[in-house]
Design an enzyme around this catalytic site. Structure first.
Site, PDB file in Angstrom:
ATOM      1  N   TYR A 152       0.832  -1.202   0.000  1.00  0.00           N
ATOM      2  CA  TYR A 152       0.000   0.000   0.000  1.00  0.00           C
ATOM      3  C   TYR A 152       0.871   1.258   0.000  1.00  0.00           C
ATOM      4  CZ  TYR A 152      -4.125   2.819   1.340  1.00  0.00           C
ATOM      5  OH  TYR A 152      -5.154   3.723   1.378  1.00  0.00           O
ATOM      6  N   LYS A 156       0.982   4.119  -2.939  1.00  0.00           N
ATOM      7  CA  LYS A 156       0.605   5.505  -2.660  1.00  0.00           C
ATOM      8  C   LYS A 156       1.771   6.464  -2.890  1.00  0.00           C
ATOM      9  CE  LYS A 156      -3.704   4.906  -1.560  1.00  0.00           C
ATOM     10  NZ  LYS A 156      -4.740   5.327  -2.538  1.00  0.00           N
TER      11      LYS A 156
END
Length: 252
Positions: A152, A156
């Site tokens: 993640y 991002k």
């Protein structure tokens, strides 16, 4: 302020959560909104519930190029133009690095980073031709790193770099590219993390609120307001930026 009458917008992952809140706010300000989601029925239901008229719900798998092309074509057929694209679709597959599977890595990178790339690539031709566009991507404070979220965090952080590069390439055509990096927001995704940790949602939210300087959990509206600013005429001289909307979490 931030009047979107006559504007059309596309938002991925908009059948619920942050995407739906942003869709509602844009619709309230007069925009026609295309709600894109993996679940087409949920997208259609969400579109029907938005204030105003002319909204559409479209199913899309943002990680598949053919699906993205077909979805954007449907939006352009419905609206005839496209002024705003919000890349919001996302999933989590959290685990410590030594336990993280290749499938979990690929799934998160595909939806967040590849999905942002595919949607942006599909909409840029229209925006460049009309010499106007607002692209707003959803990053996260987790881009700075967080235990158990290597996939993640990488996705991002990649979105922030992608956002800057698109700003460089498209700025001369009247298209801006920016990102919003939410902190911990009171959504179903956050509630799922609480359940996984064996905590009640209330306990988890209280613990998170203590970790920022504002002293409360973020709400979906906090993110929607930032997105609407970046999508508005007021932000015409803002591009390549990532705005952290985190109650000061990154300060402490």
């Amino acid at each position: 302020m931030n009047d979107f009458a006559g504007r059309s917008a596309l938002i991925t992952g908009a059948a619920r959560g942050l995407g739906l809140e942003t869709a509602k706010r844009l619709a309230e300000k007069g925009a026609r909104v295309a709600v894109l989601d993996l679940d087409e029925r949920a997208a259609a239901t969400a579109a029907q519930q938005l204030p105003g008229e002319g909204h559409v719900g479209v199913g899309v798998d943002v990680a598949q190029a053919s699906s993205v092309t077909a979805a954007v074509d449907r939006v352009l057929d419905a609206f005839g133009d496209l002024h705003i694209a919000v890349n919001n679709a996302g999933i989590t597959r959290d685990n410590l690095l030594h336990k993280m599977s290749e499938d979990d890595w690929d799934a998160v990178l595909d939806v967040h980073l590849k999905g942002t790339f595919l949607i942006t690539r599909a909409v840029q031709a229209t925006m460049v031709a009309q010499r106007y566009g607002r692209i707003v991507n959803t990053s996260s404070v987790i881009a700075l790193g967080n235990r158990g979220q290597a996939n993640y965090a990488a996705a991002k952080a990649g979105i922030q770099a992608f956002t800057r590069t698109v700003a460089i390439e498209l700025g001369g055509f009247g298209v801006t590219s920016n990102a919003v990096a939410p902190g911990f927001i009171d959504t179903e995704m956050t509630a799922a993390v609480a359940r996984r940790l064996g905590m009640s949602e209330e306990q988890f939210n209280e613990s998170l609120a203590k970790q920022n300087v504002v002293g409360r959990m973020g709400q979906p509206a906090d993110i929607a307001h930032a997105v609407l600013f970046l999508a508005s005429e007021a932000a015409s001289f803002v591009t390549g930026q990532t705005i952290y909307v985190d109650g000061g979490w990154t300060l402490v």
